[in-house]
Motif scaffolding. Structure first.
Motif, PDB file in Angstrom:
ATOM      1  N   UNK A 177      68.879 -58.195  11.129  1.00  0.00           N
ATOM      2  CA  UNK A 177      68.108 -57.294  11.089  1.00  0.00           C
ATOM      3  C   UNK A 177      68.217 -57.404  12.075  1.00  0.00           C
ATOM      4  N   UNK A 178      67.705 -58.965  13.606  1.00  0.00           N
ATOM      5  CA  UNK A 178      67.361 -58.556  14.572  1.00  0.00           C
ATOM      6  C   UNK A 178      68.171 -57.360  14.912  1.00  0.00           C
ATOM      7  N   UNK A 179      69.116 -56.816  15.392  1.00  0.00           N
ATOM      8  CA  UNK A 179      69.905 -55.840  16.215  1.00  0.00           C
ATOM      9  C   UNK A 179      68.674 -54.253  16.256  1.00  0.00           C
ATOM     10  N   UNK A 180      68.646 -54.225  13.690  1.00  0.00           N
ATOM     11  CA  UNK A 180      67.861 -53.156  13.958  1.00  0.00           C
ATOM     12  C   UNK A 180      66.581 -52.704  14.897  1.00  0.00           C
ATOM     13  N   UNK A 181      65.612 -54.043  14.943  1.00  0.00           N
ATOM     14  CA  UNK A 181      64.489 -54.076  15.842  1.00  0.00           C
ATOM     15  C   UNK A 181      64.703 -53.840  17.230  1.00  0.00           C
ATOM     16  N   UNK A 182      66.030 -54.080  18.121  1.00  0.00           N
ATOM     17  CA  UNK A 182      66.739 -53.547  18.909  1.00  0.00           C
ATOM     18  C   UNK A 182      66.501 -51.470  19.142  1.00  0.00           C
ATOM     19  N   UNK A 183      66.662 -51.419  18.023  1.00  0.00           N
ATOM     20  CA  UNK A 183      67.217 -49.584  18.098  1.00  0.00           C
ATOM     21  C   UNK A 183      65.624 -49.009  17.718  1.00  0.00           C
ATOM     22  N   UNK A 184      65.146 -49.887  16.959  1.00  0.00           N
ATOM     23  CA  UNK A 184      63.788 -49.040  16.440  1.00  0.00           C
ATOM     24  C   UNK A 184      62.967 -48.824  17.807  1.00  0.00           C
ATOM     25  N   UNK A 185      63.232 -50.138  18.585  1.00  0.00           N
ATOM     26  CA  UNK A 185      61.917 -50.330  19.538  1.00  0.00           C
ATOM     27  C   UNK A 185      62.580 -49.118  20.749  1.00  0.00           C
ATOM     28  N   UNK A 186      63.737 -48.565  20.698  1.00  0.00           N
ATOM     29  CA  UNK A 186      64.476 -47.696  21.282  1.00  0.00           C
ATOM     30  C   UNK A 186      63.556 -46.066  20.918  1.00  0.00           C
ATOM     31  N   UNK A 187      64.125 -46.258  19.725  1.00  0.00           N
ATOM     32  CA  UNK A 187      63.804 -44.895  18.764  1.00  0.00           C
ATOM     33  C   UNK A 187      62.333 -44.420  19.535  1.00  0.00           C
ATOM     34  N   UNK A 188      61.661 -45.768  18.837  1.00  0.00           N
ATOM     35  CA  UNK A 188      59.746 -45.293  19.158  1.00  0.00           C
ATOM     36  C   UNK A 188      60.010 -45.234  20.422  1.00  0.00           C
ATOM     37  N   UNK A 189      60.115 -45.352  21.776  1.00  0.00           N
ATOM     38  CA  UNK A 189      59.947 -45.338  23.110  1.00  0.00           C
ATOM     39  C   UNK A 189      60.044 -43.908  23.242  1.00  0.00           C
ATOM     40  N   UNK A 190      61.174 -42.989  23.053  1.00  0.00           N
ATOM     41  CA  UNK A 190      61.646 -41.858  23.570  1.00  0.00           C
ATOM     42  C   UNK A 190      61.150 -41.095  22.757  1.00  0.00           C
ATOM     43  N   UNK A 191      60.322 -41.231  21.452  1.00  0.00           N
ATOM     44  CA  UNK A 191      59.259 -40.183  20.570  1.00  0.00           C
ATOM     45  C   UNK A 191      57.999 -40.165  20.872  1.00  0.00           C
ATOM     46  N   UNK A 192      57.526 -41.354  21.246  1.00  0.00           N
ATOM     47  CA  UNK A 192      56.427 -41.184  22.219  1.00  0.00           C
ATOM     48  C   UNK A 192      56.329 -40.785  23.523  1.00  0.00           C
ATOM     49  N   UNK A 193      57.415 -40.742  23.918  1.00  0.00           N
ATOM     50  CA  UNK A 193      57.565 -40.201  24.895  1.00  0.00           C
ATOM     51  C   UNK A 193      57.455 -38.640  24.820  1.00  0.00           C
ATOM     52  N   UNK A 194      57.430 -37.661  23.419  1.00  0.00           N
ATOM     53  CA  UNK A 194      57.381 -36.981  23.567  1.00  0.00           C
ATOM     54  C   UNK A 194      56.415 -36.076  22.572  1.00  0.00           C
ATOM     55  N   UNK A 195      56.011 -37.313  22.519  1.00  0.00           N
ATOM     56  CA  UNK A 195      54.547 -36.828  21.795  1.00  0.00           C
ATOM     57  C   UNK A 195      53.735 -35.812  21.805  1.00  0.00           C
ATOM     58  N   UNK A 196      53.740 -34.665  21.288  1.00  0.00           N
ATOM     59  CA  UNK A 196      52.770 -33.749  21.625  1.00  0.00           C
ATOM     60  C   UNK A 196      50.946 -33.877  22.429  1.00  0.00           C
ATOM     61  N   UNK A 197      50.846 -35.240  22.155  1.00  0.00           N
ATOM     62  CA  UNK A 197      49.480 -35.900  22.689  1.00  0.00           C
ATOM     63  C   UNK A 197      50.007 -35.778  24.195  1.00  0.00           C
ATOM     64  N   UNK A 198      50.891 -36.631  24.573  1.00  0.00           N
ATOM     65  CA  UNK A 198      51.596 -36.748  25.766  1.00  0.00           C
ATOM     66  C   UNK A 198      52.177 -35.553  26.407  1.00  0.00           C
TER      67      UNK A 198
ATOM     68  N   UNK B  54      44.663 -30.027  20.568  1.00  0.00           N
ATOM     69  CA  UNK B  54      46.168 -30.212  19.858  1.00  0.00           C
ATOM     70  C   UNK B  54      46.617 -29.877  19.286  1.00  0.00           C
ATOM     71  N   UNK B  55      45.667 -29.886  18.212  1.00  0.00           N
ATOM     72  CA  UNK B  55      45.977 -30.739  16.388  1.00  0.00           C
ATOM     73  C   UNK B  55      45.330 -28.918  15.788  1.00  0.00           C
ATOM     74  N   UNK B  56      44.397 -28.472  16.380  1.00  0.00           N
ATOM     75  CA  UNK B  56      44.517 -26.795  16.318  1.00  0.00           C
ATOM     76  C   UNK B  56      45.402 -26.057  16.389  1.00  0.00           C
ATOM     77  N   UNK B  57      45.697 -25.489  17.929  1.00  0.00           N
ATOM     78  CA  UNK B  57      46.539 -24.769  17.754  1.00  0.00           C
ATOM     79  C   UNK B  57      47.956 -25.250  18.476  1.00  0.00           C
ATOM     80  N   UNK B  58      48.796 -26.273  18.296  1.00  0.00           N
ATOM     81  CA  UNK B  58      50.168 -26.274  17.747  1.00  0.00           C
ATOM     82  C   UNK B  58      51.154 -25.803  17.331  1.00  0.00           C
ATOM     83  N   UNK B  59      51.675 -24.480  17.220  1.00  0.00           N
ATOM     84  CA  UNK B  59      52.835 -24.169  16.939  1.00  0.00           C
ATOM     85  C   UNK B  59      53.261 -24.984  15.650  1.00  0.00           C
ATOM     86  N   UNK B  60      53.051 -24.038  14.465  1.00  0.00           N
ATOM     87  CA  UNK B  60      54.285 -25.059  13.350  1.00  0.00           C
ATOM     88  C   UNK B  60      55.754 -25.513  13.965  1.00  0.00           C
ATOM     89  N   UNK B  61      55.774 -24.324  14.148  1.00  0.00           N
ATOM     90  CA  UNK B  61      57.404 -24.799  14.994  1.00  0.00           C
ATOM     91  C   UNK B  61      58.021 -26.292  15.653  1.00  0.00           C
TER      92      UNK B  61
END
Length: 551
Positions: free
Chosen positions: A484-505, A519-526
């Motif tokens: 599972x240590x190797x899964x942790x590396x993948x989780x860290x990578x995926x989390x940082x990619x996702x946070x960089x694309x967060x709608x607040x960012x 942002x919450x009110x006006x972000x399109x559902x798409x």
């Protein structure tokens, strides 16, 4: 997205992910049979695998936990800190006290009572870097105890919990480790890769928990022998496992709010009363003075001790202690991470990281100072027999210590009650989490499946105790934690990619809106797929921005 994990009925179990549940259950039940029928072979296999991992991959665990701690500090103080785990306008689901009690109870468990006195004493009379039973050894002993139970371990929990909470509450993906890989492999998380990740999480959770449960049972058996003179045998320990597993089954049947939450609150209250009593009747001034000094010593030595690897001395102390702890924290991380994620909706990343990192550590450091530090203080000022008790059995150390306090027999009974409650809390929380994993990330899995996993945990703990006691338990934790240590590396990578694309960012980068609420009110559902399937984040052209309301 959350309904794309295929859920089906399997025999008496109404709601499972067939690949994850079927393979996990078959392999774990196979282990129970193998360990029961071929005890010596199982012991040799696990201890041999532990030796290979600790000798050849100790450096890997050291780099991993240090990198995770640095990442957590960056998340707390960097630009992602005020992203909320849910909608930006949400309030936390649980109040701070209940939240702290549940994460502390799930994240520590029985190990606190087993090692709280014994580990500092062991490092005092058998230190790796200085003369034994000296003032320098006393200081070093507390530094190593803080290192093993401090920021690094909780950072591992934070990575898993934050990744799962973010993808579940903010992105609508299943509450399972597979979701953390979505930015990397997309919808393939619902196929064999995702199933494999969740199965590894089930194994890490199972063997991480049963290690702690086995330690608790050994200590209860020793306590009963100490107070009532009952036989301290393996079969007595197996009987205790059966009894307490039954209690845990009742708790997990009641669910998160009626069972686990109430037991956790009771547990933390009882622990704080016990801690306050020891501070009040023990060497109070010494405890507070050494608490401050111990924290200072720990922070001062944090980098040096975190990267120390016995490269020049060539000893095996590190594999027995530090590497074992890192593997144990990793093996516990899917269980504790999922559980902490489940109870953390509505918190910002900053308050989540700082809360999980600082609140438990502050309590743990005080506990180790009050129990382990007091024991060392007594040894430096005489010869009360605490070292001999620890050498005989780690679990006996706390019972020997309380002989020097008023109402020692009452305290011994209270400690055994606490161990039982820790046992129940860890077992029912673990069963709940494993059931969520094997039910495709369902936050409220069926009760019959919770009962199955609670009883399975007890059976695995019993097999490991029969197979070799403490050594077999430690080996199981290390072996289960490694993949599972190797899964942790993948989780860290995926989390940082996702946070960089967060709608607040994206809002802050493009200044499309004036506030997080807009942002919450006006972000399109798409946007709900938040562009993770695209190679680069897409942002709306300036001309498409929703105009700010008139003043």
């Amino acid at each position: 997205m959350a309904d794309q994990v295929r859920i089906a009925r399997m025999g008496i179990f109404p709601k499972v992910s067939p690949p994850v549940f079927g393979i996990s259950a078959a392999l774990i039940l196979g282990f129970i049979l193998f360990g029961s029928l071929f005890t010596e072979t199982a012991k040799t296999l696990f201890t041999g695998a532990q030796d290979v991992i600790t000798v050849h991959f100790g450096w890997f665990f050291i780099i991993l936990v240090n990198a995770i701690l640095v990442l957590c500090l960056y998340l707390a103080f960097g630009r992602y800190g005020d992203i909320r785990l849910g909608k930006q306008t949400e309030e936390p689901e649980y109040k701070l006290v209940s939240w702290s009690a549940m994460l502390f109870s799930a994240g520590i468990g029985i190990g606190l009572l087993y090692w709280g006195t014994a580990e500092p004493l062991f490092h005092f009379f058998s230190p790796p870097l200085t003369a034994a039973e000296s003032q320098r050894a006393a200081s070093e002993a507390m530094v190593f105890a803080f290192l093993h139970w401090g920021f690094h371990g909780w950072a591992v929990y934070i990575l898993v919990a934050l990744s799962l909470a973010y993808f579940h509450f903010r992105r609508g993906l299943p509450l399972a480790p597979r979701s953390g890989l979505f930015p990397l492999i997309g919808n393939r998380i619902y196929g064999p890769i995702g199933h494999t990740v969740d199965i590894l999480a089930v194994f890490g959770t199972m063997f991480g928990i049963v290690t702690s449960l086995g330690l608790g049972v050994m200590q209860i058996s020793g306590g009963l022998n100490h107070v009532f003179g009952t036989p301290d045998t393996t079969w007595m320990q197996v009987t205790i496992i059966a009894f307490i597993t039954a209690l845990a089954t009742v708790s997990v049947f009641l669910g998160l709010d009626k069972g686990i939450k109430r037991i956790s609150n009771f547990n933390i209250i009882l622990s704080m009363v016990m801690l306050a009593f020891v501070i009040a009747v023990g060497p109070t001034l010494f405890i507070f003075d050494s608490y401050v000094e111990n924290i200072g010593n720990y922070l001062h030595a944090l980098v040096e001790r975190s990267f120390w690897n016995e490269a020049y001395s060539g000893g095996d102390w590190q594999g027995t202690w530090t590497i074992f702890y890192w593997a144990w924290w990793v093996s516990w991380s899917p269980f504790v991470g999922i559980f902490i994620a489940r109870i953390s909706r509505g918190r910002t990343i900053r308050e989540f990281v700082l809360g999980v990192l600082l609140i438990p550590c502050a309590i743990l450091f005080l506990w180790f100072t009050a129990f382990g530090g007091t024991a060392i203080h007594m040894e430096l000022n005489g010869n009360p027999g605490l070292i001999e008790a620890t050498q005989e059995d780690y679990g006996n150390a706390v019972f020997k210590l309380i002989e020097f306090f008023p109402m020692s027999n009452v305290l011994a009974v209270v400690i055994m009650v606490m161990i039982v409650v820790w046992f129940v809390t860890s077992s029912d929380s673990g069963s709940f989490v494993i059931d969520m994993l094997t039910a495709g990330g369902d936050r409220d899995p069926p009760k019959i499946q919770r009962i199955f996993w609670a009883t399975t945990e007890g059976a695995v703990a019993a097999v490991l105790l029969v197979a070799g006691g403490l050594n077999a338990l430690q080996a199981a934790a290390v072996v289960a934690g490694f993949p599972f240590a190797f899964v942790l590396i993948a989780l860290a990578w995926g989390l940082m990619r996702a946070l960089g694309r967060d709608k607040l960012i994206l809002y802050r980068q493009e200044q499309l809106y004036r506030s997080a609420e807009e942002v919450e009110v006006n972000t399109p559902s798409a946007i709900k797929h938040w562009e993770d399937t695209a190679p680069e984040p897409r942002t709306a052209p300036r001309g498409d921005a929703v105009p700010a309301p008139a003043e």
